[in-house]
Design a protein around this motif. Structure first.
Motif, PDB file in Angstrom:
ATOM      1  N   VAL A  46      -0.360   4.516  -1.895  1.00 25.02           N
ATOM      2  CA  VAL A  46      -1.469   5.360  -1.429  1.00 25.02           C
ATOM      3  C   VAL A  46      -1.110   6.093  -0.136  1.00 25.02           C
ATOM      4  O   VAL A  46      -1.972   6.685   0.511  1.00 25.02           O
ATOM      5  N   ALA A  71       0.822  -1.215   0.000  1.00 24.68           N
ATOM      6  CA  ALA A  71       0.000   0.000   0.000  1.00 24.68           C
ATOM      7  C   ALA A  71       0.856   1.264   0.000  1.00 24.68           C
ATOM      8  O   ALA A  71       0.364   2.340   0.319  1.00 24.68           O
ATOM      9  N   LEU A 102      -9.523   6.521  -0.840  1.00 26.97           N
ATOM     10  CA  LEU A 102      -9.094   5.128  -0.997  1.00 26.97           C
ATOM     11  C   LEU A 102     -10.275   4.205  -1.245  1.00 26.97           C
ATOM     12  O   LEU A 102     -11.389   4.470  -0.788  1.00 26.97           O
ATOM     13  N   GLN A 111      -8.105  -0.791  -0.062  1.00 22.28           N
ATOM     14  CA  GLN A 111      -6.943   0.019   0.325  1.00 22.28           C
ATOM     15  C   GLN A 111      -7.078   0.506   1.764  1.00 22.28           C
ATOM     16  O   GLN A 111      -6.117   0.490   2.531  1.00 22.28           O
ATOM     17  N   ARG A 123      -6.208  -2.227   4.093  1.00 19.42           N
ATOM     18  CA  ARG A 123      -4.757  -2.421   4.201  1.00 19.42           C
ATOM     19  C   ARG A 123      -4.129  -1.401   5.121  1.00 19.42           C
ATOM     20  O   ARG A 123      -3.224  -1.717   5.897  1.00 19.42           O
TER      21      ARG A 123
END
Ligand code: ADP
Ligand code: MG
Length: 230
Positions: free
Chosen positions: A134, A131, A142, A146, A149
């Motif tokens: 991001v 990740a 997100l 995401q 994560r």
């Protein structure tokens, strides 16, 4: 090594006529390298069990040990949690005004780590779980996977090797859920311990053991290697 141990733990919510006996004498230990899944109907006490194992709550009777420490003897539960326990909440609890990497840094900064090193640690965990791209985005930018994560990265950062997850795959599509399980499994295989609440047999199959709760008691424990091929 045992990371968390519950010995005859009971938890009563409220008192008098409205008291709810959420757990009624549960004993359970999760060792280093173990992934234990908790299954059971809604209201059976799964979240109560996780909150106790994660030092978010204290038992009404019985004893909870985190590592060697009896929770009853710990005054500052918040500090113990930050250092020892990573928790992925059902609703994630990401802070919307912080970027992904800032969310992951937060537990370290609260523990006195300076921003530079905290950011480094956070980036390392984000990379580990794929990740890193991001890191500078805010939660609302997100996707669900995401966000999940990032929440897991926040639970893993630092030296915490006990990870508690309450339906972390809840709102995810199957490939993303599988990926999250792979991450948790890898973390276990590297020496962490995971206690995971899930409704999905598909995800429970990644566990070493499945504990079934019913009406606040453990009704069954299954060694997954005996019933499924991973
Ligand atoms: P599960 O996660 O398996 O759905 P919970 O641990 O959330 O179950 O809840 C177990 C029981 O305890 C339920 O009857 C629930 O309503 C009750 N309960 C949980 N938390 C509280 C609380 N803070 N106050 C009162 N009752 C609660
Ligand atoms: Mg629950």
């Amino acid at each position: 090594m045992t990371f968390v141990r519950l010995a005859e733990v009971a938890r009563v919510h409220g008192e008098g006529a409205t008291a709810v006996h959420a757990l009624k004498g549960v004993s359970l230990a999760v060792d280093e390298g173990e992934l234990v899944a908790v299954m059971g109907p809604s209201g059976s006490g799964k979240s109560t069990l996780l909150n106790l194992a994660g030092a978010l709550d204290r038992p009404s009777s019985g004893t909870v040990y985190i590592g060697e420490q009896d929770l009853a003897a710990v005054r500052d539960l918040a500090a113990l949690r930050r250092r020892r326990v990573g928790y992925v909440f059902q609703d994630l609890n990401l802070i919307t005004s912080l970027t992904a990497v800032e969310n992951v840094m937060l537990p370290r900064e609260l523990d006195g780590v300076r921003p530079g090193p905290a950011r480094k640690e956070a980036m390392a965990v984000l990379s580990e779980i794929g990740a890193q791209d991001v890191a500078d985005r805010f939660p609302e930018e997100l996707s669900g996977g995401q966000r999940q994560r990032v929440a897991i990265a926040r639970a893993l950062v630092g030296e915490r090797r006990l990870l508690l997850a309450d339906e972390p795959t809840g709102a995810l599509d199957t490939p993303t859920g599988d990926e999250i399980m792979r991450l948790l499994r890898a973390r276990c295989d590297a020496g962490a311990a995971v206690l995971l609440v899930t409704h999905e047999p598909r995800y429970a199959a990644w566990a070493d053991r499945v504990v079934f709760l019913r009406d606040g008691m453990i009704s069954d424990t299954t060694d997954t290697s005996l019933v499924s091929a991973r």
